[in-house]
Write an enzyme that holds these catalytic residues in place. Structure first.
Site, PDB file in Angstrom:
ATOM      1  N   HIS A   1       0.868  -1.160  -0.027  1.00 24.14           N
ATOM      2  CA  HIS A   1      -0.106   0.041   0.155  1.00 24.14           C
ATOM      3  C   HIS A   1       0.931   1.445   0.139  1.00 24.14           C
ATOM      4  O   HIS A   1       0.733   2.164  -0.809  1.00 24.14           O
ATOM      5  CB  HIS A   1      -0.968  -0.032   1.212  1.00 24.14           C
ATOM      6  CG  HIS A   1      -1.504   1.249   1.554  1.00 24.14           C
ATOM      7  ND1 HIS A   1      -2.488   1.750   0.616  1.00 24.14           N
ATOM      8  CD2 HIS A   1      -1.532   2.146   2.528  1.00 24.14           C
ATOM      9  CE1 HIS A   1      -2.872   3.112   1.278  1.00 24.14           C
ATOM     10  NE2 HIS A   1      -2.294   3.230   2.248  1.00 24.14           N
TER      11      HIS A   1
ATOM     12  N   ASP B   1       6.529  22.048 -26.107  1.00 30.27           N
ATOM     13  CA  ASP B   1       6.575  20.678 -25.611  1.00 30.27           C
ATOM     14  C   ASP B   1       7.558  20.475 -24.480  1.00 30.27           C
ATOM     15  O   ASP B   1       8.223  21.518 -24.103  1.00 30.27           O
ATOM     16  CB  ASP B   1       6.871  19.653 -26.586  1.00 30.27           C
ATOM     17  CG  ASP B   1       6.188  18.316 -26.465  1.00 30.27           C
ATOM     18  OD1 ASP B   1       6.483  17.823 -25.394  1.00 30.27           O
ATOM     19  OD2 ASP B   1       5.546  17.579 -27.174  1.00 30.27           O
TER      20      ASP B   1
ATOM     21  N   TRP C   1       7.134  -0.230   3.838  1.00 30.19           N
ATOM     22  CA  TRP C   1       7.295   0.460   2.547  1.00 30.19           C
ATOM     23  C   TRP C   1       8.966   1.017   2.623  1.00 30.19           C
ATOM     24  O   TRP C   1       9.698   1.199   1.878  1.00 30.19           O
ATOM     25  CB  TRP C   1       6.469   1.843   2.263  1.00 30.19           C
ATOM     26  CG  TRP C   1       6.808   2.982   3.018  1.00 30.19           C
ATOM     27  CD1 TRP C   1       6.496   3.441   4.007  1.00 30.19           C
ATOM     28  CD2 TRP C   1       7.632   4.064   2.226  1.00 30.19           C
ATOM     29  NE1 TRP C   1       7.120   4.669   4.598  1.00 30.19           N
ATOM     30  CE2 TRP C   1       7.523   5.035   3.336  1.00 30.19           C
ATOM     31  CE3 TRP C   1       8.225   4.380   1.488  1.00 30.19           C
ATOM     32  CZ2 TRP C   1       8.256   6.198   3.276  1.00 30.19           C
ATOM     33  CZ3 TRP C   1       8.740   5.527   1.201  1.00 30.19           C
ATOM     34  CH2 TRP C   1       8.854   6.642   2.062  1.00 30.19           C
TER      35      TRP C   1
ATOM     36  N   SER D   1      12.721   6.010 -13.967  1.00 30.73           N
ATOM     37  CA  SER D   1      11.620   6.872 -14.324  1.00 30.73           C
ATOM     38  C   SER D   1      11.694   8.232 -13.963  1.00 30.73           C
ATOM     39  O   SER D   1      11.516   9.272 -14.637  1.00 30.73           O
ATOM     40  CB  SER D   1      10.369   5.947 -14.468  1.00 30.73           C
ATOM     41  OG  SER D   1       9.425   7.037 -14.573  1.00 30.73           O
ATOM     42  N   SER D   2      11.658   8.345 -12.750  1.00 30.87           N
ATOM     43  CA  SER D   2      11.437   9.531 -11.914  1.00 30.87           C
ATOM     44  C   SER D   2      12.665  10.421 -12.275  1.00 30.87           C
ATOM     45  O   SER D   2      12.583  11.716 -12.231  1.00 30.87           O
ATOM     46  CB  SER D   2      11.799   9.453 -10.556  1.00 30.87           C
ATOM     47  OG  SER D   2      10.661   8.658  -9.991  1.00 30.87           O
TER      48      SER D   2
ATOM     49  N   HIS E   1      13.479  11.654   3.676  1.00 32.95           N
ATOM     50  CA  HIS E   1      12.906  12.909   4.085  1.00 32.95           C
ATOM     51  C   HIS E   1      12.735  14.103   2.769  1.00 32.95           C
ATOM     52  O   HIS E   1      11.497  14.326   2.625  1.00 32.95           O
ATOM     53  CB  HIS E   1      13.507  13.642   5.292  1.00 32.95           C
ATOM     54  CG  HIS E   1      12.630  14.569   5.766  1.00 32.95           C
ATOM     55  ND1 HIS E   1      11.602  13.957   6.605  1.00 32.95           N
ATOM     56  CD2 HIS E   1      12.346  15.879   5.494  1.00 32.95           C
ATOM     57  CE1 HIS E   1      10.689  15.248   6.957  1.00 32.95           C
ATOM     58  NE2 HIS E   1      11.076  16.178   6.384  1.00 32.95           N
TER      59      HIS E   1
ATOM     60  N   GLU F   1      12.095  12.783  -0.029  1.00 38.19           N
ATOM     61  CA  GLU F   1      11.024  12.446  -0.599  1.00 38.19           C
ATOM     62  C   GLU F   1       9.609  12.938  -0.165  1.00 38.19           C
ATOM     63  O   GLU F   1       8.785  13.215  -0.760  1.00 38.19           O
ATOM     64  CB  GLU F   1      10.933  10.829  -0.315  1.00 38.19           C
ATOM     65  CG  GLU F   1       9.683  10.149  -0.816  1.00 38.19           C
ATOM     66  CD  GLU F   1       9.604   9.911  -2.422  1.00 38.19           C
ATOM     67  OE1 GLU F   1      10.603  10.422  -3.170  1.00 38.19           O
ATOM     68  OE2 GLU F   1       8.506   9.763  -2.803  1.00 38.19           O
TER      69      GLU F   1
ATOM     70  N   TYR G   1       8.989  15.813   0.633  1.00 38.44           N
ATOM     71  CA  TYR G   1       8.789  17.143   0.020  1.00 38.44           C
ATOM     72  C   TYR G   1       8.667  17.072  -1.301  1.00 38.44           C
ATOM     73  O   TYR G   1       7.904  17.739  -1.932  1.00 38.44           O
ATOM     74  CB  TYR G   1       9.897  18.088   0.616  1.00 38.44           C
ATOM     75  CG  TYR G   1       9.650  18.334   1.940  1.00 38.44           C
ATOM     76  CD1 TYR G   1       8.533  19.039   2.673  1.00 38.44           C
ATOM     77  CD2 TYR G   1      10.582  17.667   2.994  1.00 38.44           C
ATOM     78  CE1 TYR G   1       8.754  19.460   3.798  1.00 38.44           C
ATOM     79  CE2 TYR G   1      10.505  18.113   4.074  1.00 38.44           C
ATOM     80  CZ  TYR G   1       9.336  18.736   4.715  1.00 38.44           C
ATOM     81  OH  TYR G   1       9.194  18.994   6.037  1.00 38.44           O
TER      82      TYR G   1
ATOM     83  N   SER H   1      -1.148  27.075  -4.637  1.00 38.92           N
ATOM     84  CA  SER H   1      -0.780  28.422  -5.111  1.00 38.92           C
ATOM     85  C   SER H   1      -1.142  28.954  -6.359  1.00 38.92           C
ATOM     86  O   SER H   1      -1.267  29.953  -6.815  1.00 38.92           O
ATOM     87  CB  SER H   1       0.614  28.397  -4.989  1.00 38.92           C
ATOM     88  OG  SER H   1       1.112  28.062  -3.744  1.00 38.92           O
TER      89      SER H   1
ATOM     90  N   HIS I   1      15.241  12.366  12.235  1.00 39.47           N
ATOM     91  CA  HIS I   1      13.966  12.408  13.110  1.00 39.47           C
ATOM     92  C   HIS I   1      13.258  11.133  12.891  1.00 39.47           C
ATOM     93  O   HIS I   1      12.332  11.170  13.535  1.00 39.47           O
ATOM     94  CB  HIS I   1      13.458  13.862  12.858  1.00 39.47           C
ATOM     95  CG  HIS I   1      12.667  14.134  11.637  1.00 39.47           C
ATOM     96  ND1 HIS I   1      12.567  15.303  10.971  1.00 39.47           N
ATOM     97  CD2 HIS I   1      12.046  13.356  10.828  1.00 39.47           C
ATOM     98  CE1 HIS I   1      12.266  15.095  10.045  1.00 39.47           C
ATOM     99  NE2 HIS I   1      11.637  13.884   9.872  1.00 39.47           N
ATOM    100  N   HIS I   2      13.526  10.393  11.735  1.00 45.60           N
ATOM    101  CA  HIS I   2      12.703   9.080  11.424  1.00 45.60           C
ATOM    102  C   HIS I   2      13.050   8.165  12.476  1.00 45.60           C
ATOM    103  O   HIS I   2      12.823   7.032  12.517  1.00 45.60           O
ATOM    104  CB  HIS I   2      12.493   9.102  10.214  1.00 45.60           C
ATOM    105  CG  HIS I   2      11.990   9.757   9.369  1.00 45.60           C
ATOM    106  ND1 HIS I   2      10.820   9.690   8.837  1.00 45.60           N
ATOM    107  CD2 HIS I   2      12.590  10.918   8.543  1.00 45.60           C
ATOM    108  CE1 HIS I   2      10.492  10.733   8.128  1.00 45.60           C
ATOM    109  NE2 HIS I   2      11.479  11.574   7.840  1.00 45.60           N
TER     110      HIS I   2
ATOM    111  N   THR J   1       7.361  26.446   6.211  1.00 47.14           N
ATOM    112  CA  THR J   1       5.851  25.886   5.769  1.00 47.14           C
ATOM    113  C   THR J   1       4.902  27.061   6.299  1.00 47.14           C
ATOM    114  O   THR J   1       3.749  27.186   5.743  1.00 47.14           O
ATOM    115  CB  THR J   1       5.794  24.678   6.559  1.00 47.14           C
ATOM    116  OG1 THR J   1       6.954  23.897   6.136  1.00 47.14           O
ATOM    117  CG2 THR J   1       4.601  23.690   6.085  1.00 47.14           C
TER     118      THR J   1
ATOM    119  N   LYS K   1       3.987  29.768   3.997  1.00 49.96           N
ATOM    120  CA  LYS K   1       3.295  29.446   3.110  1.00 49.96           C
ATOM    121  C   LYS K   1       2.066  29.346   3.377  1.00 49.96           C
ATOM    122  O   LYS K   1       1.178  30.025   2.758  1.00 49.96           O
ATOM    123  CB  LYS K   1       3.598  28.064   2.475  1.00 49.96           C
ATOM    124  CG  LYS K   1       4.984  27.977   1.615  1.00 49.96           C
ATOM    125  CD  LYS K   1       5.192  26.612   1.107  1.00 49.96           C
ATOM    126  CE  LYS K   1       6.192  26.644  -0.023  1.00 49.96           C
ATOM    127  NZ  LYS K   1       5.709  27.455  -1.089  1.00 49.96           N
TER     128      LYS K   1
ATOM    129  N   ARG L   1       1.569   0.281  14.928  1.00 47.45           N
ATOM    130  CA  ARG L   1       1.379   0.351  13.419  1.00 47.45           C
ATOM    131  C   ARG L   1       1.756  -0.910  12.982  1.00 47.45           C
ATOM    132  O   ARG L   1       2.543  -1.580  13.492  1.00 47.45           O
ATOM    133  CB  ARG L   1       1.683   1.722  12.584  1.00 47.45           C
ATOM    134  CG  ARG L   1       3.225   1.726  12.478  1.00 47.45           C
ATOM    135  CD  ARG L   1       3.786   2.830  11.956  1.00 47.45           C
ATOM    136  NE  ARG L   1       3.724   3.072  10.458  1.00 47.45           N
ATOM    137  CZ  ARG L   1       4.768   3.706   9.625  1.00 47.45           C
ATOM    138  NH1 ARG L   1       5.665   4.162  10.351  1.00 47.45           N
ATOM    139  NH2 ARG L   1       4.530   3.773   8.611  1.00 47.45           N
TER     140      ARG L   1
END
Lengths: 179, 540
Positions: free
Chosen positions: B79, B108, B144, B171-172, B255, B257, B259, B270, B304-305, B330, B333, B452
């Site tokens: 998932h 293009d 994941w 690809s990315s 991390h 990722e 963002y 925006s 921090h993870h 943040t 924003k 979890r």
């Protein structure tokens, strides 16, 4: 503003591809970098003898040290502490032994990894000599006695009265694909 | 549902390019590729959603009812992977493909054939992930994040997952290169970087993040692969490796990722909020700087993870303060969006509803993030449902809601038809309520200590879990409603969309007809037009 043929576009493409390849290398560069940081800061010093700070023996306290031993990944060894537990004073130098027998006919190498319960005790548990500081290679059917010399820092928090030292021997040879 | 709209729909496909399936296989047009990306992402979103519903079904009641624990773990793992790499990231790449050339006045994307490749790598990668459910040992079940040592031990499903990540990473990176080159080199004359639409800015910075961190993830999973099969010992403790090292490398990717999934959402919002507030975006420059500082800070907060692995207090403090610092840009924003709405002539069409929903719920996710940034609290809440609640507030109510805002906002431009406004509103309110019913109780579950990734739980957690499951199914049905009652009808027909469906829209995509013809801006927009639009947006 033409497209693929624009030399400016191709140049940025090349530069960005180089950055991507370098970042792939950077991922690998993190490995020695991490090991260096761990050894400089002494975070990951399981493989080195500890240094005892205070050698004053605190005769007023008794600490129970229990020994636990395990083998992993079908390592064909018997691995048993000679004593299940000992009572020690903080600061006192203690010598204990484990009996290790290779049950297979082949030469096998293993590495022991220590772990402590409570985990907090790890930083107060000083091993001056240990078979876990190096890879141990056992010939076929060989039997050996492996020593650990340790002392407990007298600054161990007062509420810790029992420490369990648990070793797990892992097989070292070849690709260790488990499952 | 008039046939007239069909004629205009297809009038533009009959030049020199193939039709039918080959149109898509050999697609090099940015609009076709954007469409492919968006449909792929939507299909992946539904697949990942089915897995999520399986997870919630099992958690409806305590005890094990429907799935073996191993399968449950595979669902939680896949998932996450499917939603992150299959749904959210391709969806934003698809949006960038569709909209950047239109918004920048380019004919293009820069590298059209590479663009085709970067899309067509995705379906095989997704197939590898799906096939892994039926191989011996099942799909990857390490979460994941694919932490070692679990990842170095599992069956062939893990190898398939690693290959899938390699392919999606390539690809990315190709997609990101295309975005960067297009933005840097192909803007219309007169559109300086500081006059670009905010969506272009966030796409640009996101693309740089992708190029910086996707290779690091590729490196990490390659190390796992060689540990598994080639006798290396990067993460294998017995051979002198260290599983904690995996976490450091993974989160160095992980991390930024976060963002990569959040910044394009900021860009979409925006665009949408100024349009429906009929005011220029408040604080455009501070928005750009805030986006850039979030991106830079994102490289300094990864640990921090992993506060719970045990690290020196100095390191904990550093990562804690650096993390809390991200709340500042943040916050800039969020305040800018609110200031944009302030005293604006606001209307509440569906894109605006999703954008406002985004601002409210993303801010809540941000606040629970600030709570989690505190090391002492984080160690208590690590791996509980509080974390699950936090990242679903920023990824579902954040990234996903912004994607819905984008789809509703640009659907008239894409299809030439207005979507049914009433049904769009139903979709929004249904999603909004169901989302909160699903995820709000998870905060309480986490605070009470429910872990979890576990298929069973203690009975005192039953009520909130039942609520969450009911909410999750309602949320799922809302997305099926969106597909059959909003999206497909709008593609097939509906009220004809004017060139400028939103009177407040002040970017270049509203200067081309609806639906956007196959080729646009072959002649770059006139300098006067670009300057006029910049002036209307108060960009100097």
């Amino acid at each position: 503003m033409s497209q693929t043929s624009d030399p400016g576009n191709r140049q940025i493409l090349r530069r960005l591809l180089i950055v991507a390849v370098m970042m792939f290398g950077f991922g690998y560069a993190l490995v020695p970098f991490y090991e260096k940081i761990c050894s400089v800061t002494g975070i990951n010093n399981m493989m080195k003898p500890d240094v005892m700070g205070n050698t004053q023996i605190d005769k007023t306290r008794w600490i129970t040290v229990e020994f636990d031993s395990n083998t992993r990944h079908d390592l064909p060894w018997d691995f048993i502490p000679e004593k299940k537990k000992v009572m020690v004073h903080p600061g006192e130098l203690v010598h204990v032994q484990y009996r290790v027998t290779n049950k297979s006919a082949d030469k096998v190498a293993g590495q022991a990894i220590p772990s402590y319960s409570p985990a907090l005790a790890a930083q107060y548990f000083k091993k001056l000599e240990c078979f876990c500081f190096a890879k141990q290679t056992m010939g076929g059917q060989e039997s050996r006695v492996m020593p650990v010399v340790f002392a407990i820092e007298p600054s161990l928090p007062k509420d810790v009265n029992t420490i369990t030292l648990s070793y797990t021997f892992f097989m070292v040879e070849g690709a260790t694909k488990g499952g | 549902m008039t046939t007239a709209t069909h004629v205009t729909d297809h009038a533009h496909d009959h030049h020199d390019h193939p039709s039918g399936i080959m149109r898509w296989v050999t697609a090099t047009n940015h609009k076709d590729i954007g469409t492919l990306y968006l449909w792929f992402a939507f299909i992946m979103f539904l697949s990942g959603g089915v897995m999520a519903l399986c997870i919630r079904l099992e958690l409806f009641q305590p005890g094990l009812q429907y799935f073996r624990p191993e399968l449950f773990n595979q669902f939680t793992t896949l998932h996450g992977l499917v939603m992150v790499f299959g749904a959210i990231m391709p969806a934003f790449t698809g949006l960038a493909n569709w909209m950047l050339p239109l918004m920048l006045g380019a004919p293009d994307m820069a590298f059209a054939r590479m663009n085709n490749w970067s899309f067509w790598l995705l379906p095989p990668a997704a197939a590898l992930l799906m096939i892994s459910f039926v191989v011996p040992g099942g799909a990857a079940a390490a979460g994941w994040t694919l932490y070692a040592p679990l990842a170095t031990q599992m069956g062939v499903g893990m190898d398939l997952t690693i290959f899938a990540i390699h392919i999606m990473g390539i690809s990315s990176i190709m997609g990101a290169i295309n975005i960067i080159v297009t933005i840097l080199n192909m803007r219309a004359p007169g559109m300086t970087l500081m006059k670009m639409p905010m969506f272009a800015w966030t796409s640009l910075i996101t693309a740089y993040l992708l190029i910086a961190v996707m290779p690091v993830l590729a490196g990490a999973v390659t190390m796992v692969l060689t540990d598994r099969h080639f006798g290396t010992n990067f993460f294998n403790a017995a051979g002198g490796g260290d599983p904690v090292l995996y976490q450091h490398i993974f989160w160095f990717f992980g991390h930024p990722e976060v963002y990569i999934m959040a910044l394009p959402a900021f860009g979409v919002v925006s665009q949408v909020i100024p349009t429906f507030s009929r005011k220029p975006l408040f604080g455009y420059h501070s928005m750009v700087y805030a986006t850039a500082s979030i991106a830079i800070l994102s490289f300094m907060v990864w640990a921090h993870h992993m506060f719970a692995v045990g690290m020196p207090v100095t390191a904990q403090l550093f990562f804690m303060y650096a993390t809390a610092l991200i709340a500042v840009p943040t916050g800039v924003k969020v305040f800018n969006w609110i200031a944009t709405m302030w005293k604006g002539a606001m209307t509440f069409e569906t894109p605006m509803l999703f954008a406002i929903g985004f601002v409210c719920l993303f801010t809540m996710g941000g606040f629970s993030g600030v709570v989690l940034s505190i090391a002492a609290v984080d160690i208590q809440l690590q791996d509980t449902y509080y974390v699950v609640a936090h990242f679903h507030y920023v990824l579902v109510a954040g990234a996903l809601f912004s994607l819905f805002a984008a789809v509703y906002y640009w659907l008239p431009k894409w299809t030439g038809h207005m979507y049914p406004e009433g049904r769009g509103k139903v979709h929004f309110w249904w999603s909004m309520i169901a989302f909160n019913v699903t995820f709000f109780p998870m905060h309480f579950l986490g605070l009470a200590g429910m872990p979890r990734r576990i298929p069973d739980y203690a009975t005192q957690f039953t009520e909130f879990n039942t609520m969450a499951t009911v909410g999750a199914f309602a949320f799922g049905i809302a997305q099926v409603y969106f597909l059959f009652f909003v999206l497909l009808p709008t593609i097939k027909g509906g009220q004809k969309a004017p060139q400028r469906p939103w009177e407040g829209g002040q970017t270049l995509e509203w200067e081309v007809p609806s639906p956007a013809p196959f080729h646009t801006w072959e002649e770059p927009p006139a300098r006067e037009l670009v300057d006029k639009l910049s002036a209307e947006q108060k960009l100097h």
